[in-house]
Design a protein around this motif. Structure first.
Motif, PDB file in Angstrom:
ATOM      1  N   SER A 331      -1.325 -90.164   9.051  1.00  0.00           N
ATOM      2  CA  SER A 331      -0.370 -89.367   8.278  1.00  0.00           C
ATOM      3  C   SER A 331       0.040 -88.100   9.029  1.00  0.00           C
ATOM      4  CB  SER A 331      -0.979 -89.002   6.920  1.00  0.00           C
ATOM      5  OG  SER A 331      -2.255 -88.438   7.129  1.00  0.00           O
ATOM      6  N   GLU A 332      -0.594 -87.790  10.157  1.00  0.00           N
ATOM      7  CA  GLU A 332      -0.168 -86.645  10.961  1.00  0.00           C
ATOM      8  C   GLU A 332       0.818 -87.131  12.020  1.00  0.00           C
ATOM      9  OE1 GLU A 332      -0.351 -83.535  10.837  1.00  0.00           O
ATOM     10  OE2 GLU A 332      -2.117 -82.951   9.695  1.00  0.00           O
ATOM     11  N   GLN A 333       1.873 -86.339  12.213  1.00  0.00           N
ATOM     12  CA  GLN A 333       2.926 -86.771  13.130  1.00  0.00           C
ATOM     13  C   GLN A 333       2.403 -86.954  14.556  1.00  0.00           C
ATOM     14  OE1 GLN A 333       6.346 -84.229  13.201  1.00  0.00           O
ATOM     15  NE2 GLN A 333       7.621 -85.856  14.023  1.00  0.00           N
ATOM     16  N   ASP A 334       2.809 -88.041  15.177  1.00  0.00           N
ATOM     17  CA  ASP A 334       2.473 -88.370  16.567  1.00  0.00           C
ATOM     18  C   ASP A 334       0.983 -88.618  16.799  1.00  0.00           C
ATOM     19  OD1 ASP A 334       5.135 -88.271  17.454  1.00  0.00           O
ATOM     20  OD2 ASP A 334       5.036 -86.084  17.559  1.00  0.00           O
ATOM     21  N   VAL A 335       0.227 -88.777  15.725  1.00  0.00           N
ATOM     22  CA  VAL A 335      -1.195 -89.119  15.883  1.00  0.00           C
ATOM     23  C   VAL A 335      -1.400 -90.551  15.397  1.00  0.00           C
ATOM     24  CG1 VAL A 335      -3.584 -88.527  15.385  1.00  0.00           C
ATOM     25  CG2 VAL A 335      -1.855 -86.714  15.485  1.00  0.00           C
ATOM     26  N   PHE A 336      -1.842 -91.396  16.311  1.00  0.00           N
ATOM     27  CA  PHE A 336      -2.135 -92.792  16.001  1.00  0.00           C
ATOM     28  C   PHE A 336      -3.657 -92.968  15.957  1.00  0.00           C
ATOM     29  CE2 PHE A 336       2.137 -94.677  16.828  1.00  0.00           C
ATOM     30  CZ  PHE A 336       2.759 -93.528  17.301  1.00  0.00           C
ATOM     31  N   ALA A 337      -4.131 -94.065  15.440  1.00  0.00           N
ATOM     32  CA  ALA A 337      -5.581 -94.309  15.458  1.00  0.00           C
ATOM     33  C   ALA A 337      -5.814 -95.808  15.556  1.00  0.00           C
ATOM     34  CB  ALA A 337      -6.244 -93.742  14.207  1.00  0.00           C
ATOM     35  N   ALA A 338      -6.943 -96.188  16.146  1.00  0.00           N
ATOM     36  CA  ALA A 338      -7.262 -97.616  16.304  1.00  0.00           C
ATOM     37  C   ALA A 338      -8.771 -97.820  16.349  1.00  0.00           C
ATOM     38  CB  ALA A 338      -6.632 -98.134  17.598  1.00  0.00           C
ATOM     39  N   GLY A 339      -9.206 -99.011  15.992  1.00  0.00           N
ATOM     40  CA  GLY A 339     -10.631 -99.361  16.060  1.00  0.00           C
ATOM     41  C   GLY A 339     -11.392 -98.913  14.820  1.00  0.00           C
ATOM     42  N   ASP A 340     -12.700 -98.723  14.998  1.00  0.00           N
ATOM     43  CA  ASP A 340     -13.588 -98.446  13.857  1.00  0.00           C
ATOM     44  C   ASP A 340     -13.245 -97.163  13.106  1.00  0.00           C
ATOM     45  OD1 ASP A 340     -14.994-100.699  14.468  1.00  0.00           O
ATOM     46  OD2 ASP A 340     -16.919 -99.700  14.830  1.00  0.00           O
ATOM     47  N   VAL A 341     -12.575 -96.218  13.775  1.00  0.00           N
ATOM     48  CA  VAL A 341     -12.295 -94.940  13.102  1.00  0.00           C
ATOM     49  C   VAL A 341     -11.187 -95.058  12.059  1.00  0.00           C
ATOM     50  CG1 VAL A 341     -10.524 -94.051  14.717  1.00  0.00           C
ATOM     51  CG2 VAL A 341     -12.038 -92.458  13.536  1.00  0.00           C
ATOM     52  N   CYS A 342     -10.384 -96.121  12.133  1.00  0.00           N
ATOM     53  CA  CYS A 342      -9.224 -96.183  11.240  1.00  0.00           C
ATOM     54  C   CYS A 342      -9.400 -97.226  10.133  1.00  0.00           C
ATOM     55  CB  CYS A 342      -7.950 -96.466  12.048  1.00  0.00           C
ATOM     56  SG  CYS A 342      -7.734 -98.171  12.509  1.00  0.00           S
ATOM     57  N   SER A 343      -8.604 -97.051   9.106  1.00  0.00           N
ATOM     58  CA  SER A 343      -8.569 -98.027   8.006  1.00  0.00           C
ATOM     59  C   SER A 343      -7.117 -98.410   7.806  1.00  0.00           C
ATOM     60  CB  SER A 343      -9.105 -97.415   6.725  1.00  0.00           C
ATOM     61  OG  SER A 343     -10.400 -96.914   6.934  1.00  0.00           O
ATOM     62  N   THR A 344      -6.862 -99.693   7.822  1.00  0.00           N
ATOM     63  CA  THR A 344      -5.464-100.122   7.716  1.00  0.00           C
ATOM     64  C   THR A 344      -4.996 -99.940   6.275  1.00  0.00           C
ATOM     65  OG1 THR A 344      -6.151-102.382   7.267  1.00  0.00           O
ATOM     66  CG2 THR A 344      -5.737-101.818   9.559  1.00  0.00           C
ATOM     67  N   SER A 345      -3.772 -99.413   6.129  1.00  0.00           N
ATOM     68  CA  SER A 345      -3.305 -99.172   4.756  1.00  0.00           C
ATOM     69  C   SER A 345      -2.038 -99.968   4.459  1.00  0.00           C
ATOM     70  CB  SER A 345      -3.051 -97.683   4.544  1.00  0.00           C
ATOM     71  OG  SER A 345      -1.975 -97.263   5.347  1.00  0.00           O
ATOM     72  N   TRP A 346      -1.635-100.823   5.409  1.00  0.00           N
ATOM     73  CA  TRP A 346      -0.452-101.627   5.118  1.00  0.00           C
ATOM     74  C   TRP A 346      -0.835-102.802   4.222  1.00  0.00           C
ATOM     75  CZ3 TRP A 346      -2.316-101.805  10.392  1.00  0.00           C
ATOM     76  CH2 TRP A 346      -2.847-103.034  10.788  1.00  0.00           C
ATOM     77  N   GLU A 347       0.166-103.398   3.596  1.00  0.00           N
ATOM     78  CA  GLU A 347      -0.085-104.581   2.771  1.00  0.00           C
ATOM     79  C   GLU A 347      -0.404-105.725   3.716  1.00  0.00           C
ATOM     80  OE1 GLU A 347      -0.815-106.680  -0.305  1.00  0.00           O
ATOM     81  OE2 GLU A 347      -0.220-104.592  -0.607  1.00  0.00           O
ATOM     82  N   PRO A 348      -1.656-106.169   3.765  1.00  0.00           N
ATOM     83  CA  PRO A 348      -2.007-107.157   4.792  1.00  0.00           C
ATOM     84  C   PRO A 348      -1.449-108.543   4.484  1.00  0.00           C
ATOM     85  CG  PRO A 348      -3.881-106.750   3.381  1.00  0.00           C
ATOM     86  CD  PRO A 348      -2.787-105.847   2.897  1.00  0.00           C
ATOM     87  N   SER A 349      -1.350-109.364   5.496  1.00  0.00           N
ATOM     88  CA  SER A 349      -0.995-110.770   5.300  1.00  0.00           C
ATOM     89  C   SER A 349      -2.030-111.373   4.348  1.00  0.00           C
ATOM     90  CB  SER A 349      -1.035-111.489   6.658  1.00  0.00           C
ATOM     91  OG  SER A 349      -1.852-112.620   6.612  1.00  0.00           O
ATOM     92  N   ALA A 350      -1.651-112.423   3.643  1.00  0.00           N
ATOM     93  CA  ALA A 350      -2.563-113.018   2.656  1.00  0.00           C
ATOM     94  C   ALA A 350      -3.823-113.589   3.314  1.00  0.00           C
ATOM     95  CB  ALA A 350      -1.825-114.117   1.907  1.00  0.00           C
ATOM     96  N   LEU A 351      -3.840-113.688   4.652  1.00  0.00           N
ATOM     97  CA  LEU A 351      -4.955-114.350   5.330  1.00  0.00           C
ATOM     98  C   LEU A 351      -5.724-113.409   6.261  1.00  0.00           C
ATOM     99  CD1 LEU A 351      -2.920-117.544   6.267  1.00  0.00           C
ATOM    100  CD2 LEU A 351      -4.646-117.357   4.448  1.00  0.00           C
ATOM    101  N   TRP A 352      -5.466-112.121   6.162  1.00  0.00           N
ATOM    102  CA  TRP A 352      -6.113-111.173   7.080  1.00  0.00           C
ATOM    103  C   TRP A 352      -6.811-110.071   6.312  1.00  0.00           C
ATOM    104  CZ3 TRP A 352      -5.851-105.927   8.532  1.00  0.00           C
ATOM    105  CH2 TRP A 352      -6.420-105.602   9.779  1.00  0.00           C
ATOM    106  N   GLN A 353      -7.934-109.594   6.827  1.00  0.00           N
ATOM    107  CA  GLN A 353      -8.560-108.401   6.290  1.00  0.00           C
ATOM    108  C   GLN A 353      -9.165-107.634   7.452  1.00  0.00           C
ATOM    109  OE1 GLN A 353      -9.768-111.483   4.727  1.00  0.00           O
ATOM    110  NE2 GLN A 353     -11.172-111.880   6.417  1.00  0.00           N
TER     111      GLN A 353
END
Ligand code: FAD
Length: 482
Positions: A331-353
């Motif tokens: 939610s901070e501009q120009d800051v991305f995150a990946a791996g264990d530190v992040c939690s995905t908040s998009w609506e996932p595909s019906a077959l992914w978690q």
């Protein structure tokens, strides 16, 4: 004060997510200087990457010194120092060594740390990185009995690998390995724990850890997470020769730990003589008390977000991870995150978690790099195909394990169907069907079904006409659906 360093892209974290992200972005922008800031001196790199099927992937992990990465990517600078503060509005990160970086894009890949049952108790160990695995090995080499608390992947691997030491394993569920398996699969695996001489996984060469050469100056607490085969090459032996019994306490959790002295002064002092002389005593929620040499806390992880939160407006998920959208943006501009530190908040595909696993750390690091690049180049980018179907290959109890889609019927309504085929000691195959279509599978053993089932899950073919024939061992399913 040291001069501010201008950087187009800064990546924080030397684990799989951070290193993959740095490699990808460094190769895409060869004339830009990219900075990788890592608290751990050895970096985790993916080698021997193999795409096993459309979504299943296998790779080895090597811990390498930072110079290897810098030699491979001349525009990549590795700074071995932890980030202590982020000023997201000003686009600044500060390291413990006193350097300040002004970035255009930042990717946070600082991983997670064990959620310890009790902080700073020498009788309670968490296993996360090479240092803690070595500490565990050292303590185990003098142990007669340990208590393992937790029911995830780490606990599963650990109880199987420990030799010459009694293990009391407390799991909060009705079956072992609840994160990965249902009770049927758990029943299939249990006999492996009772086998006197277990087949060790030492012959499986997937990960290599160079444990000796760690240059000083970095905090051991911030090492990268271990991953598949973390126990490979580490002898996990206690002193109780040829006693490797695992006793499982179901549906209970850790309640209290006592030192010898504490037990003597507790309401349980009268039980001490019965329990015997131990450095620690653990009371479980089922009321039982066990004496042991130490406790292993394997109850999940907490995302490493601390240095980044103060003064910033990060949206956090319920599990404490940095919320990221389908472009890996926080939610901070120009800051991305990946791996264990992040939690995905998009609506996932019906077959992914999302699951905090090595494969996803690699995929997210790679995708975050592509998203940052697209942003800099002002190009559109779509969510990658790897987020279409959850897929994971691993080994538990020396069996190959493949998990696809909603393998445990996660989030499905009650009208889903399960088909199971099981040959004791050989294979366990479970298929999850919803509305007649395959939505997940658990494959344990050398079933050779992963590719066919992956296709059936991806193409969502109506399988109702086939019924139980789907798992009939006399039908060559691969030919059938070719
Ligand atoms: P990490 O690998 O934890 O890397 C984080 C990096 O960030 C480290 O380099 C750390 O030093 C650095 N860092 C932290 N804070 C800072 C800071 N403030 N400044 C700078 N750098 C910082 N997954 C599987 O898929 N299969 C398995 O069988 C499996 N087994 C596992 C067994 C164990 C014992 C453990 C602990 C984990 C296991 N996992 C497994 C999980 C897997 O290891 C993780 O999901 C994966 O490694 C996460 O990668 P990451 O890059 O996000 O984080």
């Amino acid at each position: 004060m040291a001069a501010e360093i201008q950087a187009s892209i800064v990546i924080v974290g030397g684990g799989i997510a951070g290193v993959t992200c740095a490699e990808q972005i460094a190769s895409q922008f060869p004339s830009d200087e990219i900075f990788l800031l890592s608290a751990s001196p050895l970096l985790k790199t993916v080698t021997n990457f193999k795409q096993v099927s459309k979504t299943l992937e296998e790779f080895d992990i090597e811990e390498k010194p930072s110079s290897d990465l810098e030699n491979k990517f001349p525009n990549l600078r590795v700074v071995l120092s932890a980030v202590k503060h982020l000023k997201a509005k000003e686009h600044l990160v500060e390291t413990e060594s006193g350097q300040t970086f002004r970035y255009k894009k930042l990717c946070l890949c600082s991983g997670a740390r064990p959620k310890l049952l009790i902080q700073e108790n020498p009788l309670v160990l968490g296993i996360r990185d090479t240092d803690s695995a070595q500490e565990f090995q050292k303590r185990l080499s003098k142990a007669r009995r340990i208590v393992v608390i937790g029911n995830g992947g780490i606990a599963l691997e650990l109880v199987y690998e420990v030799e010459d030491c009694e293990v009391i394993w407390a799991v909060k569920d009705k079956a072992i390995g609840n994160t990965f398996f249902d009770s049927g699969a758990a029943q299939f695996l249990i006999p492996s724990l009772q086998t006197e001489v277990r087949e060790r996984t030492f012959s499986c060469k997937r990960a290599r850890y160079t444990t000796g050469a760690s240059p000083g100056g970095c905090s051991g607490e911030l090492g990268s997470a271990l991953g598949p085969d973390w126990h490979e090459g580490i002898e996990l032996k206690g002193v109780q020769q040829s006693s490797t019994a695992v006793q499982i306490e179901y549906e209970c959790e850790f309640e209290q730990i006592y030192s010898q002295q504490q037990l003597s002064h507790s309401g349980y002092s009268s039980e001490k003589s019965e329990l015997g002389e131990w450095p620690a005593y653990v009371r479980l929620t089922n009321g039982k008390i066990y004496g042991c040499d130490f406790v292993v806390s394997a109850t999940g992880v907490v995302p490493n977000t601390d240095p980044f939160l103060n003064g910033n407006d990060f949206e956090l998920a319920a599990d404490g991870g940095l919320s990221v959208n389908d472009h890996m943006r926080t939610s901070e501009q120009d800051v991305f995150a990946a791996g264990d530190v992040c939690s995905t908040s998009w609506e996932p595909s019906a077959l992914w978690q999302q699951m905090r696993l090595w494969t996803q750390a690699r995929q997210m690091g790679w995708f975050a790099a592509r998203c940052m690049a697209a942003d800099l180049l002002q190009e559109p980018i779509e969510l990658d195909f790897c987020f279409e179907l959850f897929s994971h290959i691993t080994k538990f109890f020396n069996y190959k394990v493949v998990l696809l889609g909603k393998y445990n019927a996660q989030g499905l309504s009650h009208d889903h169907e399960l088909l199971v085929r099981c040959t004791k000691g050989q294979e366990y195959v479970k298929v999850v069907l919803s509305g007649g279509r395959m939505v997940g599978t658990v494959l344990i053993g050398e079933t050779d079904l992963e590719e066919t089932f992956e296709n059936l899950i991806l193409n969502q073919m109506d399988l109702s006409p086939y019924g139980e024939a789907l798992l009939d061992p006399n039908i060559d399913i691969e030919d059938y659906f070719d």
